[in-house]
Design a protein around this motif. Structure first.
Motif, mmCIF file in Angstrom:
data_model
loop_
_atom_site.group_PDB
_atom_site.id
_atom_site.type_symbol
_atom_site.label_atom_id
_atom_site.label_comp_id
_atom_site.label_asym_id
_atom_site.label_seq_id
_atom_site.Cartn_x
_atom_site.Cartn_y
_atom_site.Cartn_z
ATOM 1 N N LYS A 225 0.925 -0.999 -0.136
ATOM 2 C CA LYS A 225 -0.126 0.042 -0.057
ATOM 3 C C LYS A 225 0.906 1.366 0.024
ATOM 4 O O LYS A 225 1.889 1.438 0.843
ATOM 5 N N GLU A 258 -0.451 -4.601 3.863
ATOM 6 C CA GLU A 258 -1.623 -4.709 4.499
ATOM 7 C C GLU A 258 -1.883 -6.228 4.367
ATOM 8 O O GLU A 258 -1.613 -6.936 3.605
ATOM 9 N N GLU A 260 -4.819 -8.865 4.928
ATOM 10 C CA GLU A 260 -6.250 -9.197 5.275
ATOM 11 C C GLU A 260 -6.619 -10.676 5.398
ATOM 12 O O GLU A 260 -5.959 -11.425 4.483
ATOM 13 N N GLU A 275 -2.863 -2.795 8.820
ATOM 14 C CA GLU A 275 -2.049 -2.333 7.924
ATOM 15 C C GLU A 275 -0.900 -1.399 8.485
ATOM 16 O O GLU A 275 -1.053 -0.217 8.425
ATOM 17 N N THR A 277 1.737 1.133 8.393
ATOM 18 C CA THR A 277 2.260 2.025 7.508
ATOM 19 C C THR A 277 3.288 3.143 8.006
ATOM 20 O O THR A 277 2.962 3.643 9.161
ATOM 21 N N GLY A 395 -3.011 0.458 -3.900
ATOM 22 C CA GLY A 395 -2.733 -0.812 -3.191
ATOM 23 C C GLY A 395 -2.559 -2.084 -4.669
ATOM 24 O O GLY A 395 -3.025 -1.904 -5.444
#
Length: 399
Positions: A225, A258, A260, A275, A277, A395
């Motif tokens: 991302k 990320e 998921e 996520e 970051t 993404g």
């Protein structure tokens, strides 16, 4: 710009939501007279076993709700099958707060739609109702009954398990290619029981059908991302307004990964994500008698839920709801007043974020995300700060 983008995201959510609901798929039901009626069933990919379903004969027909009292069986072709059955079921709680002290099950007779997992010489069924999960089975020699499992408290207040289901399986699933050790190590879970019943039917060399190949599985995705963000920062001191500083807004960059987990129900419409970051905000502000500098670098860790709204097989929208933790890297505010330098360590608080985005082919995504204000000076009573961010995030799914 923030208000425009946020309004656009909200408008898109409401405008598209009506097009993204659970769709109708080819299916059938068998009524009490044994008649099979084919048409379209609304596929809700039920997490909890239903007591009714919505059916229509064609795309132009008006949908009708059919309940368990009138239907023996229904299914979505090639995907899901439910059978009505009157069974004895134990509804003892598995919650640690509600465990009872009886090791034996307390059965009650109920009429239920059981989900068919395996259909063969030995068949496997499941029933789920919120936190309750029960499995049932049937063989050529034995009628439909529950596989018995119960968690309970001993007299010494220790958690114990009644694993009678293993004895049931040892008694009924006898085949030269299936050892008792394999049954003994089988947990009371969808995937492990499905694998066991599959192995048994294979061992018996009989035809069987599996209706839920993904039952109990959670899909995992890892995505890169990156994006741009528009961040603004204001700080204030309740004891001296002369120290208040508005650093204004700045365009910056963010990059992260990320992870998921797509939940295995409701047609892959729900996910849990995290996520981590990296982001930064570095700025200086010169004023009359006061010069201010901020050097803020941190690892944001948003985590929460995602809901997908499908437009087609390769195109979908999504909405995120996130809690954001923030880990700063020795970040500081510095103030120079009349030649005297003061410094405050940044200690960010937790805030929330909401996002709206688009995903193509489970590979590429774009998202607008709004973060609620974050206080960066939680260690200093007289000080308060608002760090606001609006991000545009792109993404790419690695796997």
């Amino acid at each position: 710009m923030k208000s425009i983008l946020t309004s656009l995201a909200i408008a898109l959510i409401f405008n598209f939501n009506s097009y993204c609901q659970t769709g109708y798929e080819k299916g059938y039901f068998i009524n009490d007279n044994g008649e099979k009626v084919e048409g379209l069933i609304k596929n809700a990919d039920w997490k909890n076993n239903p007591v009714e379903f919505t059916f229509k004969l064609s795309d132009d027909d008006q949908p009708q709700a059919w309940t368990i009292g009138y239907v023996k069986e229904f299914g979505i072709n090639g995907k899901t099958k439910y059978l009505r059955a009157t069974v004895n079921i134990d509804r003892s709680s598995e919650s640690l707060k509600s465990l009872d002290r009886a090791s034996q099950t307390a059965f009650v007779e109920e009429q239920l739609f059981l989900k068919v997992l395996i259909e063969g010489k030995a068949s496997l069924y499941s029933y789920e109702d919120r936190d309750l999960k029960r499995f049932f089975f049937k063989t050529e020699n034995l009628g439909l009954r529950q596989l018995v499992f119960k968690t309970y408290l001993t007299s010494a207040n220790r958690v114990a398990e009644n694993n009678h289901y293993k004895q049931q399986l040892l008694s009924e699933l006898k085949c030269s290619g299936l050892s008792g050790k394999e049954i003994e190590k089988t947990d009371y879970r969808s995937r492990e029981l499905i694998d066991l019943f599959t192995q048994y039917n294979d061992c018996e060399n009989v035809e069987f059908r599996q209706y839920s190949p993904n039952e109990g599985k959670t899909n995992f995705q890892l995505s890169l991302k990156a994006g741009i963000k528009n961040s603004a920062l204001e700080i204030a001191n309740s004891e001296s307004s002369a120290r208040d500083t508005d650093f204004g807004s700045k365009i910056g960059f963010r990059i992260g990964l990320e992870a998921e987990f797509i939940l295995p129900f409701h047609n892959d419409k729900w996910g849990i994500l995290i996520e981590p970051t990296y982001q930064s905000f570095i700025s200086e502000k010169e004023g009359i008698g006061l010069d201010s500098r901020v050097n803020y670098r941190s690892l944001e860790v948003p985590f929460g839920i995602r809901h997908y709204m499908f437009l087609s097989e390769v195109s979908k929208l999504f909405v995120n709801g996130l809690v954001v933790m923030d880990l700063d890297f020795n970040s500081t505010f510095e103030f120079t007043r009349q030649g005297a330098l003061s410094s405050l360590d940044i200690n960010p608080g937790t805030n929330l974020a909401v996002g709206f985005g688009y995903n193509y082919n489970n590979q590429y995504s774009a998202e607008i995300r709004y973060y609620t204000p974050r206080d960066l000076l939680t260690n200093y009573g007289p000080w308060a700060s608002d760090y606001n961010t609006l991000s545009l995030i792109f993404g790419y799914t690695l796997f």
